[in-house]
Every structure is written in C-alpha cells, then in structure tokens.
Write an enzyme that holds these catalytic residues in place. Structure first.
Site, PDB file in Angstrom:
ATOM      1  N   ASP A  64      87.465  83.051  81.781  1.00 33.73           N
ATOM      2  CA  ASP A  64      86.859  82.004  80.960  1.00 33.73           C
ATOM      3  C   ASP A  64      85.513  82.556  80.507  1.00 33.73           C
ATOM      4  O   ASP A  64      84.596  82.710  81.311  1.00 33.73           O
ATOM      5  CB  ASP A  64      86.684  80.727  81.782  1.00 33.73           C
ATOM      6  CG  ASP A  64      86.083  79.585  80.966  1.00 33.73           C
ATOM      7  OD1 ASP A  64      85.504  79.849  79.896  1.00 33.73           O
ATOM      8  OD2 ASP A  64      86.186  78.426  81.412  1.00 33.73           O
TER       9      ASP A  64
ATOM     10  N   TYR B 105      82.257  73.470  62.226  1.00 33.57           N
ATOM     11  CA  TYR B 105      83.067  74.648  61.915  1.00 33.57           C
ATOM     12  C   TYR B 105      82.289  75.606  61.019  1.00 33.57           C
ATOM     13  O   TYR B 105      82.299  76.827  61.233  1.00 33.57           O
ATOM     14  CB  TYR B 105      84.359  74.221  61.230  1.00 33.57           C
ATOM     15  CG  TYR B 105      85.374  75.337  61.060  1.00 33.57           C
ATOM     16  CD1 TYR B 105      86.252  75.662  62.085  1.00 33.57           C
ATOM     17  CD2 TYR B 105      85.447  76.066  59.877  1.00 33.57           C
ATOM     18  CE1 TYR B 105      87.182  76.679  61.945  1.00 33.57           C
ATOM     19  CE2 TYR B 105      86.370  77.083  59.723  1.00 33.57           C
ATOM     20  CZ  TYR B 105      87.239  77.384  60.752  1.00 33.57           C
ATOM     21  OH  TYR B 105      88.144  78.408  60.603  1.00 33.57           O
TER      22      TYR B 105
ATOM     23  N   LYS C 281      81.409  79.565  62.193  1.00 34.20           N
ATOM     24  CA  LYS C 281      81.905  80.761  61.529  1.00 34.20           C
ATOM     25  C   LYS C 281      80.795  81.547  60.834  1.00 34.20           C
ATOM     26  O   LYS C 281      80.843  82.781  60.763  1.00 34.20           O
ATOM     27  CB  LYS C 281      83.012  80.379  60.538  1.00 34.20           C
ATOM     28  CG  LYS C 281      84.209  79.719  61.214  1.00 34.20           C
ATOM     29  CD  LYS C 281      84.737  80.552  62.402  1.00 34.20           C
ATOM     30  CE  LYS C 281      85.906  79.911  63.106  1.00 34.20           C
ATOM     31  NZ  LYS C 281      86.386  80.695  64.264  1.00 34.20           N
TER      32      LYS C 281
END
Length: 304
Positions: free
Chosen positions: A74, A174, A178
């Site tokens: 993780d 988002y 990005k």
C-alpha cells in the site's frame, strides 16, 4: 529473442491492472526483471473489490520473457514502501526504471460536479491516492535509481501538459491530480539531472483498461464493438501501447533529451516506431482536438 532490457531492474508501482499491467508486461517482454506492486492479491482484495491481482501481472511478465516479482504494497503506508525499497536493495542492489502508476480514484470521481457538491471525503482520498503515493514512493526508491547513470522515472498521468492546460478535466479534484503529477515529473527531472538520470510524465490515450472494457460491454478481442456506444472509441488503445512507450524510453541511451517533459504514447510511437498490438499507432490527443472537438464524424482510421 532480442532482450534489450536484459539485466535491468524495474518497479511498476501500481501494476495490478490497466496501464500498469501493460507497462510491466512490455518491460518483461524486453527482458527486464519487474517488481509489481499493488494492494490486491489472490488472498486479499483492495477497496476496488476487483479480480485482477499483482500475482497475475507477474505471471504475465514471466510469460512475456521477463522476471515478474509481485510484492503487496500500500503506497500510502511509508513503512511498507520503505520495506519494498529494502527488499529491492537486498535482492538487486539497484533500480534502473521506476514507474509511478499508482492511482485508485476511478470510483471516487464525481464527474461534472462542482467542488462544493463533490464528496469532500472522496476528493481528498483521491488526492492522497494519486499524489501522496507518488511522493512516498519517490522518497524511498529514488536513492536506488540514482546509484547508476541513465536511470528512468516515469510519472503516469492522464493528458499531456499542453492538453490539460487548455482543457478542464470535468472534476476539480481529477484536474488537480493529473496536472500535479505532470508538475511532479518536471520537478523530479531537476533533482535527478545532476545524477544523470531522467524523469518524464507519460499519458496513454483512450486506454482500454479492464474497467473501460467493462464500461463499454466488450473485451479486448471484440473491442471495436464499443463503437456502437461511442464511435470515437475506435481511437482507443490497449495497455500494451503505453507499455511499449515505457520500454522504448528505457532502451534509449539518449533518454535525457526527454528529461522533464510531458509525453504521450501516440507521440512516442511516431518517434520510436513501436505499434499497438493490432499494428497501429493511435494518436489520441491529436484526434480529440482535430476530430472530436471540431465536431467532425468519427475518423479514427486516419489517426491510427
């Protein structure tokens, strides 16, 4: 068979499925030893609750001609990432290729929902999954990369710097995620240059990931049938295409020319000459601008 990456050690962080799996397999096809990390194993599922596992990816690497080594990690847990770095150092003594493909936000994005209505919990979780993981991974693994010259770091994202600058990605979280990864690659390039290593941001085009194929109700074998749902789906590419982009970068003795740049699979295919598994070279971002945004009819064949 030609194995230009024989003897090279790679880590694909986030290699369980999608682009990460395609990259791991293509690095293996070029002869690399590939560590594949992720949270989902045959005995434990992640929050995705999906069937793809890191063991399956490692087996595909082996079948392609490389050596696949699955390690459950993780990447939000610093101690686990530190343990991964210690394992690679103990077993290999170095790392030649680091691919940061950790993501995990597909089920958290609320498209076209303003930030004041978007789930704050999901948004912040998305930021942690996509940004903190990359920083933690770089912190522990880059000391292995800089031990030798010509090391490569690939920060995987969605969209090139030029495309994202002019296009809002339909969710503030988002969009930030990005764009941040692209900037991260630029910053890493500055820090790696004195060690004669390179970092780039890389994006696939319209990726036929397992999740995307399911969304269109198709498989990789009959993916073109997805055009019935959206004719522009014909510009899509398999995960192997961006995988071959990474393999081409890794083999390039002059990869430093790309240091700090934002690149796409379609752009690199024109330069290095690799193709997708169907023999084509889909240039997705040119297609999006020149066909989709221009309101023209589907013409994917001209961009493949």
């Amino acid at each position: 068979m030609n194995k230009p990456l024989q003897g090279k050690i790679a880590l694909v962080a986030g290699g369980t499925r999608g682009a990460g799996r395609g990259i791991a397999v293509e690095l293996g096809a070029a002869g690399a030893t590939v560590y594949v990390t992720g949270r989902t194993t045959r005995s434990q599922l992640s929050e995705y609750q999906r069937r793809e596992t890191i063991e399956e990816t490692a087996e595909l690497v082996n079948e392609a001609g490389g050596v696949g080594i699955p390690v459950q990690v993780d990447h939000l847990q610093p101690e686990q990432v530190k343990g991964l770095a210690e394992k690679i150092e103990r077993e290999q003594g170095r790392l030649d290729i680091l691919v940061n493909d950790i993501w995990g936000g597909e089920n958290l994005v609320e498209w076209e929902v303003p930030v004041w209505q978007h789930s704050l919990e999901n948004g912040l979780r998305m930021m942690r999954l996509a940004i903190d993981t990359h920083l933690i991974t770089s912190h522990y693994l880059l000391p292995l990369v800089i031990r030798n010259k010509n090391g490569l770091v690939v920060e995987m994202t969605d969209g090139t710097a030029a495309y994202n600058q002019d296009h809002y990605r339909l969710s503030l979280y988002y969009d930030l995620v990005k764009t941040s990864v692209i900037r991260m690659a630029w910053g890493l390039a500055k820090e790696l240059a004195p060690y004669q290593c390179s970092a780039v941001a890389l994006t696939p085009g319209w990726l036929r990931s397992e999740i995307m194929l399911e969304h269109f109700g198709v498989t990789e074998e009959n993916w073109r049938d997805g055009a019935a749902k959206d004719p522009h789906f014909l510009i899509s590419e398999s995960p192997h295409f961006v995988g071959r982009a990474v393999a081409a970068l890794a083999q390039d003795d002059n990869k430093a020319r790309w240091n700090g740049q934002s690149l796409s699979s379609g752009e690199l295919a024109q330069i290095y000459g690799f193709t997708d598994i169907d023999g084509s070279k889909p240039n997705c971002f040119a297609y999006l601008i020149e066909v989709v945004e221009a309101g023209k009819q589907e013409n994917a064949a001209a961009y493949r």
